[in-house]
Design a protein around this motif. Sequence first.
Motif: not given
Length: 205
Positions: A165-166, A157-158, A180-182, A172-176
Amino acid sequence: MQDSDVVGISVVAEDPDVFPGGPARARKLLSRALQDRACGAHNTKLRVVAFGILLFAMSILLSHIEEMRAHRYREDKLILAPALCAEKGDLFDPASRMCRMQNELAFASLALQSWANCDMSSAGAEILQSHMDEGGSFWYSYHDRDKVSLFYASCAPICARATQDKYHRDSGLCIIADAATLQYLRECFRGSARERGGGGTSAQG
């Protein structure tokens, strides 16, 4: 009324001794008879056209019903066959020896959805694109399962930040990836945990 009848009436009507009321009345009656004849022919044509449209609509309906029956029958015969298909979720049709793609990311990419990205230049993508049925499902021969499997492996996914992000395939999820966001999310989580804990203490007191 035949054409010969119309001609005969027009000749006889000119003689007042033969046709009471004279030529004027005869012409009026003759005109009405001709109008009735034309109207009857027009109604006949309309009935023929309507009947033809009805037959055409019925043939389309019956064809659609047969397609639905065939599709339902085929759906009932599909089975899971991980040893034959590209991945364990794909369905196998024993009659045609074809597998139906069930991969959501691959389907989204083939459907040109903006949130999914796969290698559309791969052999697997070309195979699937050339075997799309009327219902929008994609199929491939079990002989091509390795090529389709490689196509699946290219899919992701994009994510929100595509360059950072990976995508974690197992979850099935994107890793942040942004630090700073984390940090912000961690502080929000800790604050929510403190509020829940404080609320429990005040309630006991």
